[in-house]
Design a protein around this motif. Structure first.
Motif: not given
Length: 117
Positions: A6-11, A13-16, A52-53
């Protein structure tokens, strides 16, 4: 020791998923954003820039302008683990956020979620 995936997962991608979970229970994206801003100290513009980043979770929390000291009042179980007992700091921050989103989805009042006295 290997970092958790999860540390390397894009925030971003999880936000939605956070928003969807809240909206399914009649809550709003605005409330999700308020919780994230309360926890991390990001302004709405800074939060949107991080999304966005496609910042990863670890960087998202490392770059947060100011983690809310009241977050230590967050107690309870998420994913079978007591959030207050998690020793790894980044994982604890991620689980704090998960716990707050859960509380939102369960219909808890924002004042209680944001630990206002």
């Amino acid at each position: 020791m290997t970092k958790h995936k999860i540390y390397t997962m894009s925030f971003a991608n999880v936000y939605p998923h956070y928003v969807t979970k809240a909206e399914k229970k009649g809550r709003t994206k605005t409330e999700v954003d308020e919780i994230i801003r309360w926890l991390t100290g990001y302004s709405q513009e800074q939060l949107e820039a991080q999304l966005e980043k496609k910042t990863d979770f670890e960087t998202f929390f490392e770059e947060s302008p100011g983690l809310n000291p009241s977050r230590k009042m967050i107690k309870g179980v998420i994913c079978g683990v007591r959030v207050e007992e998690i020793e790894e700091p980044t994982m604890q921050e991620i689980r704090y956020l998960d716990k707050l989103i859960d509380e939102l989805a369960k219909g808890k009042a924002m004042e209680k979620i944001l630990r206002e006295s």
